[in-house]
Design a protein around this motif. Structure first.
Motif, PDB file in Angstrom:
ATOM      1  N   GLU A  58      -8.003  18.065 -16.160  1.00 27.09           N
ATOM      2  CA  GLU A  58      -8.714  19.274 -15.758  1.00 27.09           C
ATOM      3  C   GLU A  58      -9.252  19.119 -14.354  1.00 27.09           C
ATOM      4  O   GLU A  58      -9.204  20.035 -13.545  1.00 27.09           O
ATOM      5  N   GLU A  59      -9.780  17.915 -14.040  1.00 30.19           N
ATOM      6  CA  GLU A  59     -10.288  17.694 -12.695  1.00 30.19           C
ATOM      7  C   GLU A  59      -9.191  17.864 -11.672  1.00 30.19           C
ATOM      8  O   GLU A  59      -9.388  18.433 -10.601  1.00 30.19           O
ATOM      9  N   ALA A  60      -7.983  17.324 -11.996  1.00 29.44           N
ATOM     10  CA  ALA A  60      -6.889  17.371 -11.039  1.00 29.44           C
ATOM     11  C   ALA A  60      -6.476  18.797 -10.726  1.00 29.44           C
ATOM     12  O   ALA A  60      -5.964  19.081  -9.650  1.00 29.44           O
ATOM     13  N   SER A  61      -6.662  19.698 -11.657  1.00 32.67           N
ATOM     14  CA  SER A  61      -6.245  21.076 -11.442  1.00 32.67           C
ATOM     15  C   SER A  61      -7.154  21.817 -10.488  1.00 32.67           C
ATOM     16  O   SER A  61      -6.825  22.867  -9.985  1.00 32.67           O
ATOM     17  N   GLY A  62      -8.323  21.240 -10.242  1.00 36.90           N
ATOM     18  CA  GLY A  62      -9.294  21.922  -9.404  1.00 36.90           C
ATOM     19  C   GLY A  62     -10.277  22.724 -10.226  1.00 36.90           C
ATOM     20  O   GLY A  62     -11.339  23.061  -9.737  1.00 36.90           O
ATOM     21  N   ALA A  73      -9.424  16.012  -4.120  1.00 36.33           N
ATOM     22  CA  ALA A  73      -8.138  16.124  -4.797  1.00 36.33           C
ATOM     23  C   ALA A  73      -7.107  16.793  -3.895  1.00 36.33           C
ATOM     24  O   ALA A  73      -5.966  16.336  -3.774  1.00 36.33           O
ATOM     25  N   ALA A  74      -7.510  17.883  -3.255  1.00 34.67           N
ATOM     26  CA  ALA A  74      -6.597  18.604  -2.378  1.00 34.67           C
ATOM     27  C   ALA A  74      -6.157  17.731  -1.211  1.00 34.67           C
ATOM     28  O   ALA A  74      -4.981  17.694  -0.846  1.00 34.67           O
ATOM     29  N   PRO A 262      -4.875  15.830  11.274  1.00 33.28           N
ATOM     30  CA  PRO A 262      -5.957  16.231  10.365  1.00 33.28           C
ATOM     31  C   PRO A 262      -5.394  16.895   9.108  1.00 33.28           C
ATOM     32  O   PRO A 262      -4.525  17.775   9.180  1.00 33.28           O
ATOM     33  N   ILE A 263      -5.886  16.510   7.967  1.00 32.90           N
ATOM     34  CA  ILE A 263      -5.294  16.936   6.703  1.00 32.90           C
ATOM     35  C   ILE A 263      -5.345  18.456   6.498  1.00 32.90           C
ATOM     36  O   ILE A 263      -4.357  19.042   6.028  1.00 32.90           O
ATOM     37  N   PRO A 264      -6.428  19.152   6.806  1.00 36.52           N
ATOM     38  CA  PRO A 264      -6.406  20.610   6.606  1.00 36.52           C
ATOM     39  C   PRO A 264      -5.334  21.330   7.419  1.00 36.52           C
ATOM     40  O   PRO A 264      -4.775  22.321   6.968  1.00 36.52           O
ATOM     41  N   THR A 281      -5.303  24.584   0.387  1.00 34.84           N
ATOM     42  CA  THR A 281      -5.898  24.916   1.679  1.00 34.84           C
ATOM     43  C   THR A 281      -7.253  25.567   1.491  1.00 34.84           C
ATOM     44  O   THR A 281      -8.214  25.273   2.214  1.00 34.84           O
ATOM     45  N   ASP A 282      -7.362  26.440   0.486  1.00 30.89           N
ATOM     46  CA  ASP A 282      -8.651  27.061   0.200  1.00 30.89           C
ATOM     47  C   ASP A 282      -9.682  26.010  -0.190  1.00 30.89           C
ATOM     48  O   ASP A 282     -10.830  26.050   0.257  1.00 30.89           O
ATOM     49  N   ASN A 283      -9.280  25.053  -1.021  1.00 30.83           N
ATOM     50  CA  ASN A 283     -10.209  23.995  -1.430  1.00 30.83           C
ATOM     51  C   ASN A 283     -10.627  23.111  -0.271  1.00 30.83           C
ATOM     52  O   ASN A 283     -11.745  22.611  -0.223  1.00 30.83           O
TER      53      ASN A 283
END
Length: 333
Positions: A58-62, A73-74, A262-264, A281-283
């Protein structure tokens, strides 16, 4: 896509012995792999998740995560996809236009499934440099499930006896790597990921090995925590762009021409083609926070000759001088 879970009798509480960071990463990869339009595919990640079921799927799903946890996670998933793509791009090219890469060196936490899941274009020798205990336990799970290195490749483990705090200051693994068959006069690709405890001294030790072992024209790709630059420096904490400049300067001091990603910003590029990446990207918070994440991606090319190349060149010069002397004697009356 089918993922697997190892029964508790087989893994014996695998991750309870080694820590939870690797478990979380494996859960993120497993959950992401099961999605439609997944950013990455790792059919073996489910083997490395705790059998008891800790809620990490569940955590992995966001879902259920907020703020920094979802961003972590993202960030990890985007970094993993970037590194996967960079690996395949690098091994598809010729070094200096003539030589194929057949050596890959992974500096990991022992849980890297890339030797088994990457679509290698030719048989590779993959050196996994990681702590012995987690590597042995996790890769035993993979072998028991029938996993084999992809494309006829071979995996050789090089034990890294990490210092206190799981750092990489140990100097011995470079010599072990060569004893396991690594050649510094042959093209190679080095990959760094899963090093959350890396310190400035540990990073310098790794770069010192790269300086001597990486052939000119070859590359290193990886995900580095910003703490490896200056974890106690208020200036770096206040000015992340300074940390990125420091990273490039540090690599350059070891002969490596580095490019920082940069990751984003990387996530934004993937979002154009992958529905899941748009959620990531939103996260991550958008490109306006491109330099505020706790890790960065780096790709660097070696500008200097390796120690083995220098030795080979010196030997060739000695041979040339010897032949020159002999020819000179033949010309004497």
């Amino acid at each position: 896509l089918r993922t697997h879970t190892v029964p508790s009798a087989s893994n014996g509480g695998l991750f309870s012995a080694w820590g939870c960071a690797e478990e979380r990463a494996a859960s993120w990869r497993s959950t992401e792999s099961a999605r439609d339009g997944a950013l990455l595919l790792d059919p073996y990640a489910g083997l490395l998740t705790a059998a008891e079921g800790s809620g990490r799927e569940e955590e992995a799903s966001g879902a259920g995560e907020a703020g920094d946890d979802a961003a972590e996670a993202a960030s990890y998933l985007v970094a993993t996809r970037f590194i996967d793509d960079a690996i395949l791009e690098a091994v598809a090219q010729l070094v200096d236009g003539t030589e194929e890469i057949r050596q890959v060196v992974l500096l990991t936490d022992g849980y890297d499934t890339r030797p088994y899941r990457m679509a290698w274009p030719r048989p590779m020798v993959v050196f996994d440099v990681s702590p012995a205990a987690p590597y042995t336990a996790c890769h035993q799970c993979l072998l028991e499930a029938g996993a084999r290195p992809a494309g006829g490749s071979m995996v050789r483990h090089v034990s890294a006896d990490l210092a206190s705090g799981e750092d990489w200051r140990d100097e011995g693994w470079g010599e072990k790597l060569q004893r396991h068959g690594y050649r510094g006069d042959r093209p190679s690709l080095w990959v760094l990921q899963g090093l959350p405890h890396l310190s400035p001294s540990g990073l310098k030790a790794i770069l010192g090995h790269l300086q001597g072992l990486l052939m000119a024209g070859c590359r290193v790709i990886g995900e580095l925590p910003l703490q490896a630059l200056a974890p106690h420096s208020p200036a770096v904490a206040a000015d992340p762009s300074g940390a990125l400049a420091a990273l490039s300067s540090l690599f350059a001091s070891h002969g490596l021409l580095a490019e920082v990603h940069p990751i984003p910003l990387v996530a934004a590029r993937y979002a154009e083609n992958f529905p899941t990446a748009r959620r990531l990207t939103d996260n991550l918070g958008g490109s306006e926070r491109a330099e505020t994440r706790s890790a960065v991606l780096v790709s660097a090319a070696q500008q200097r000759m390796s120690d083995a190349q220098v030795e080979l060149l010196a030997e060739e010069m000695r041979i040339a001088e010897t032949w020159g002397d002999e020819e000179g004697f033949e010309d004497l009356p």
